[in-house]
Write a protein that holds these residues in place. Sequence first.
Motif: not given
Lengths: 367, 323
Positions: B176-186, B211-227
């Motif tokens: 559905p078009p409504s998912v467009a604003s969804t922010r996803v963490y994979f 939308k992906n919460i991890i922007p391109a500038k962080l890298g391909v598969f970045p190790r994230l701070n849990p924060e």
Amino acid sequence: MNLREASLLGWGLLLLALGLTALGVCVGSAGFENLLQPLLNPLQDPDQTAMAQQIVWDIRLPRTLGAWAAGALLGLAGALAQGLFRNPLADPFLLGSASGASLGVAVALALLGGAVDMLGSSAGSDGGAGGMVGDGLAFTVFGTGWLTRLGLTGAAFVGAVLAVLLTLALSRGVQHTLRLLLAGVVVGVVLGALTQLVLVWSPESLQAMQAFMLGSTAFVGWSACAVMALTWALSSVAGALLARLLDGLSLGEATARSLGLPLTSMRLALVTVLALATGAAVAQTGLIAFVGLAAPHLVRARVKTTHGRLIFLSSLMGGVLLIAADTLARWLIAPQELPVGVLTAVLGGGYLLWLMHRGSHSGSGVI
Amino acid sequence: MTALDRCLLLLWPGLRSGLVALAVLAAASVAHALDVTDERGFRLSLVQPPQRIVSLLPSLTETVCELGACARLVGVDRNSDYPASVRQLPQLGGGLDPNIEAIVALQPELVLLATSSRAGERLRALGLKVLALEPKTHADVKRVLETVGQVLGVPDASRVWRVIDASIQAATQSLPPSVASTRVYFEVNPGPYGAGETSFIGETLTRLGVKNIIPAKLGVFPRLNPEFIVRANPDVIMIGQRSLDSMGQRPGWSHLRAVQAQRVCVFTTAQSDVLVRPGPRMAEGARLMAQCLAEKVGTVKAAAARALPVPVSPAIATPAGRP
């Protein structure tokens, strides 16, 4: 008396190496009988014969001889290191060459775009930290053509030699053995930490890195074998020439100086030989634990002799140790293979421990 | 009509079939005398399509099978487990500890492996034909399909890609078009490592319109701070079964919007395999992600819309609001 014992041990080790080489050529995932048939009846199926010949001559023989050469290099380097530092705990990797090699490999892997789905999620399902990282999760970096040519082997060698140079720079030369030792430890720790940092940045190379750290002779071909054999020949000659210094040093620094030995230049030469021998072995076979540490002890447990003979004998001992471990690694879970580094650590450690306890009971400690 | 003409006329049927045969032969040799340059810059020339293939990378195994050449595989690495038929084949170690001897013993005409594999050099030195390929992005998957298709002499490789592409498109349209604003963490790994926008998983998410919460500038598969994840507060979390176990103990996670609203998609190990392999099953991966989004976001939105006169953002929908 000593001379006779030493030469007896030398010949024994050589014969053992020959026997193990013959055994090593017969052991592998393709089995022994499967190859014997086409080799004995070349007319029956020329294709099968060619394949069998390739497996024996181009895969098993070079890796078996390569295992001997790598073990010999490590045994030699171990004897040099223990003599130089006058410390029975010294091993060839003490000057930082191991962590340097690891860093070199980690950087190369990160730049090349590391391990992909071969490590895949099934690797993670074994409970490892791999998890879902693995399949194709890699960086794309441009302009790594030179790195590809250099390869992991070259990167490891460059890393190992650079690490020893760094140690030398930090200890401001070789005048003080203790300073050299400390600088080596510092370099080892810092480069190890840098390796971890690189791996955090490019997690996909983590398992490729681990595979390298375990050590394996699987990738040794004739050229790698030749490189190691040549390095071994050169280091042996250099070791024989420098043995005088080690004999002198074993009586204490002051005595060595009073004997008129050019301590600084000889030490520098010794460190160079140590770095080259270790670097060559690490680059071709990865990190093989314990052979360098155990070989000199095993020799000393049999004969008490001068450094000149000790270096040569522990070289032969290292070769025999690694060739035996490698053959065992190929045979134990055939048709699969164990990483030989794991086996050397377990077997070498166990044997050394046994030797130590036996020594302490009889009152004449080896260590 | 001269004698020569008559002679030619008589001979024509024979000549014609000869010419046709020649033309076919020429076409065949042109089609198969193939030069390919692989990703490590090595030239590979093949006289005819290889009939005995070893693949040391699961995504390449799947590619070969997708191109209908599964029967030509004679050995695979230990992680190649799809399609089921490859599980019967001899396993030749992992990508990093490949069993050189076992590979040579199979006498393959072509070895497919990862660019980073250490075995490439050694196998090439032993005289085997080696093709190093490593798909990392959607464009790579397409290119690898085409290259492998070309090498195998399979003509419809680009059709296979078009099917994958269309399936991803269909997965997108099913939402559905409504998912467009969804922010996803994979999350790909409990490190935690996440899938960035530039990764192929990120590319799929972008195509699905979320939308992906991890922007391109962080890298391909970045190790994230849990924060970072707590602060980004994603609407939906996609996570593997193995990551789930450790998730409960992560500080601050119980307050995450996605956790409170139970919008966490847990993929089984088999599903994770589909999701993390940049190969022909990418479309299936896209469908899995779309299914997750439809379940976790689409219905909540629909239910919320039914229950309340004013549409609310999924952020404040609670589990109680779910049907």
